[in-house]
Scaffold this motif. Structure first.
Motif, mmCIF file in Angstrom:
data_model
loop_
_atom_site.group_PDB
_atom_site.id
_atom_site.type_symbol
_atom_site.label_atom_id
_atom_site.label_comp_id
_atom_site.label_asym_id
_atom_site.label_seq_id
_atom_site.Cartn_x
_atom_site.Cartn_y
_atom_site.Cartn_z
ATOM 1 N N PRO A 44 0.794 -1.234 0.000
ATOM 2 C CA PRO A 44 0.000 0.000 0.000
ATOM 3 C C PRO A 44 0.827 1.284 0.000
ATOM 4 C CG PRO A 44 -0.774 -1.531 1.684
ATOM 5 C CD PRO A 44 0.492 -2.084 1.139
ATOM 6 N N LEU A 45 2.111 1.183 0.310
ATOM 7 C CA LEU A 45 2.959 2.376 0.377
ATOM 8 C C LEU A 45 3.556 2.766 -0.970
ATOM 9 C CD1 LEU A 45 4.837 1.591 3.700
ATOM 10 C CD2 LEU A 45 2.865 3.105 3.356
ATOM 11 N N ILE A 46 3.385 1.911 -1.974
ATOM 12 C CA ILE A 46 3.930 2.208 -3.300
ATOM 13 C C ILE A 46 3.242 3.455 -3.853
ATOM 14 C CG2 ILE A 46 4.129 1.384 -5.685
ATOM 15 C CD1 ILE A 46 4.376 -1.441 -4.500
ATOM 16 N N GLY A 47 4.040 4.436 -4.228
ATOM 17 C CA GLY A 47 3.516 5.674 -4.787
ATOM 18 C C GLY A 47 3.182 6.725 -3.747
ATOM 19 N N GLU A 48 3.289 6.402 -2.477
ATOM 20 C CA GLU A 48 2.992 7.376 -1.423
ATOM 21 C C GLU A 48 4.177 8.310 -1.222
ATOM 22 O OE1 GLU A 48 0.170 7.881 0.138
ATOM 23 O OE2 GLU A 48 -0.858 6.179 -0.767
ATOM 24 N N TYR A 95 7.023 10.516 0.957
ATOM 25 C CA TYR A 95 8.024 10.076 1.929
ATOM 26 C C TYR A 95 7.488 10.101 3.361
ATOM 27 C CZ TYR A 95 12.291 9.888 4.654
ATOM 28 O OH TYR A 95 13.245 9.540 5.559
ATOM 29 N N GLU A 96 6.763 11.139 3.712
ATOM 30 C CA GLU A 96 6.260 11.265 5.088
ATOM 31 C C GLU A 96 5.270 10.156 5.430
ATOM 32 O OE1 GLU A 96 7.466 13.204 7.431
ATOM 33 O OE2 GLU A 96 8.891 13.928 5.945
ATOM 34 N N THR A 97 4.451 9.753 4.484
ATOM 35 C CA THR A 97 3.512 8.652 4.704
ATOM 36 C C THR A 97 4.255 7.347 4.909
ATOM 37 O OG1 THR A 97 1.874 9.776 3.322
ATOM 38 C CG2 THR A 97 1.522 7.431 3.741
ATOM 39 N N VAL A 98 5.265 7.109 4.069
ATOM 40 C CA VAL A 98 6.067 5.889 4.192
ATOM 41 C C VAL A 98 6.809 5.888 5.521
ATOM 42 C CG1 VAL A 98 8.012 4.607 3.230
ATOM 43 C CG2 VAL A 98 6.294 5.601 1.704
ATOM 44 N N ALA A 101 6.019 7.401 8.296
ATOM 45 C CA ALA A 101 5.073 7.186 9.388
ATOM 46 C C ALA A 101 4.687 5.714 9.502
ATOM 47 C CB ALA A 101 3.827 8.055 9.177
ATOM 48 N N ALA A 102 4.493 5.065 8.371
ATOM 49 C CA ALA A 102 4.116 3.648 8.394
ATOM 50 C C ALA A 102 5.264 2.779 8.897
ATOM 51 C CB ALA A 102 3.683 3.195 7.006
ATOM 52 N N LEU A 103 6.480 3.063 8.463
ATOM 53 C CA LEU A 103 7.626 2.254 8.864
ATOM 54 C C LEU A 103 8.127 2.576 10.257
ATOM 55 C CD1 LEU A 103 9.710 2.151 5.563
ATOM 56 C CD2 LEU A 103 7.950 0.574 6.361
ATOM 57 N N SER A 104 7.684 3.676 10.837
ATOM 58 C CA SER A 104 8.119 4.058 12.177
ATOM 59 C C SER A 104 7.424 3.273 13.276
ATOM 60 C CB SER A 104 7.883 5.559 12.397
ATOM 61 O OG SER A 104 8.710 6.294 11.533
ATOM 62 N N ARG A 105 6.376 2.571 12.933
ATOM 63 C CA ARG A 105 5.718 1.742 13.953
ATOM 64 C C ARG A 105 6.646 0.584 14.290
ATOM 65 N NH1 ARG A 105 0.684 1.790 10.430
ATOM 66 N NH2 ARG A 105 1.249 -0.389 10.206
ATOM 67 N N PRO A 106 6.911 0.363 15.579
ATOM 68 C CA PRO A 106 7.900 -0.649 15.986
ATOM 69 C C PRO A 106 7.611 -2.053 15.465
ATOM 70 C CG PRO A 106 7.363 0.756 17.833
ATOM 71 C CD PRO A 106 6.428 1.124 16.725
ATOM 72 N N VAL A 107 6.369 -2.483 15.460
ATOM 73 C CA VAL A 107 6.042 -3.833 14.995
ATOM 74 C C VAL A 107 6.337 -3.966 13.505
ATOM 75 C CG1 VAL A 107 4.181 -5.498 14.683
ATOM 76 C CG2 VAL A 107 4.337 -4.207 16.815
ATOM 77 N N VAL A 108 5.986 -2.950 12.747
ATOM 78 C CA VAL A 108 6.236 -2.967 11.308
ATOM 79 C C VAL A 108 7.741 -2.999 11.038
ATOM 80 C CG1 VAL A 108 6.051 -1.594 9.199
ATOM 81 C CG2 VAL A 108 4.075 -1.827 10.706
ATOM 82 N N ASN A 158 17.326 3.941 9.652
ATOM 83 C CA ASN A 158 17.437 5.373 9.399
ATOM 84 C C ASN A 158 16.080 6.010 9.123
ATOM 85 O OD1 ASN A 158 18.727 7.868 8.958
ATOM 86 N ND2 ASN A 158 18.841 7.449 6.761
ATOM 87 N N ILE A 159 15.290 5.374 8.282
ATOM 88 C CA ILE A 159 13.975 5.917 7.942
ATOM 89 C C ILE A 159 13.031 5.871 9.140
ATOM 90 C CG2 ILE A 159 11.893 5.534 6.560
ATOM 91 C CD1 ILE A 159 13.756 4.569 4.317
ATOM 92 N N ALA A 160 13.001 4.719 9.816
ATOM 93 C CA ALA A 160 12.002 4.496 10.854
ATOM 94 C C ALA A 160 12.305 5.221 12.162
ATOM 95 C CB ALA A 160 11.849 3.003 11.103
ATOM 96 N N PHE A 161 13.574 5.262 12.552
ATOM 97 C CA PHE A 161 13.864 5.713 13.903
ATOM 98 C C PHE A 161 14.804 6.910 13.985
ATOM 99 C CE2 PHE A 161 13.019 1.107 14.276
ATOM 100 C CZ PHE A 161 11.833 1.201 14.983
#
Length: 103
Positions: free
Chosen positions: A23-27, A29-32, A34-41, A97-100
């Protein structure tokens, strides 16, 4: 036996990775981010990179055993390990780097 276990573990990890990243394809950078910053993800993707590197290494090793002979075999085996784990390390730190770290 170990190769089979890694292969079985890769199945749910691949499904989870596609479920997360698809679902992140084409989104933007900030959306991606935010999604990857969740610890479980982030944890699921990091485990995917590690297990995927081992799976890749095992697959390439089988090809090397079948087609490479002599002294080149040891060199190619070492290069295989270095390549696979370097790729996992790059992916791991890119996600970190992206997530944290706010990359």
């Amino acid at each position: 036996m170990q190769e089979r276990i890694v292969s079985v573990v890769m199945l749910p990890l691949t499904i989870a990775m596609v479920w997360i990243v698809g679902p992140l394809i084409g989104e933007d950078y900030e959306t991606v981010k935010a999604a990857l910053s969740r610890p479980v993800v982030a944890l699921i993707l990091m485990v995917f990179f590690i297990v995927g590197a081992k799976h890749l290494q095992d697959g390439i090793q089988v090809v090397l055993e079948d087609y490479v002979h002599g002294s080149a075999f040891q060199i190619m085996t070492l290069l295989n390990k270095i390549f696979c784990w370097l790729m996992a390390l790059v992916a791991f730190f890119a996600l970190l780097n992206i997530a944290f770290l706010g990359g």
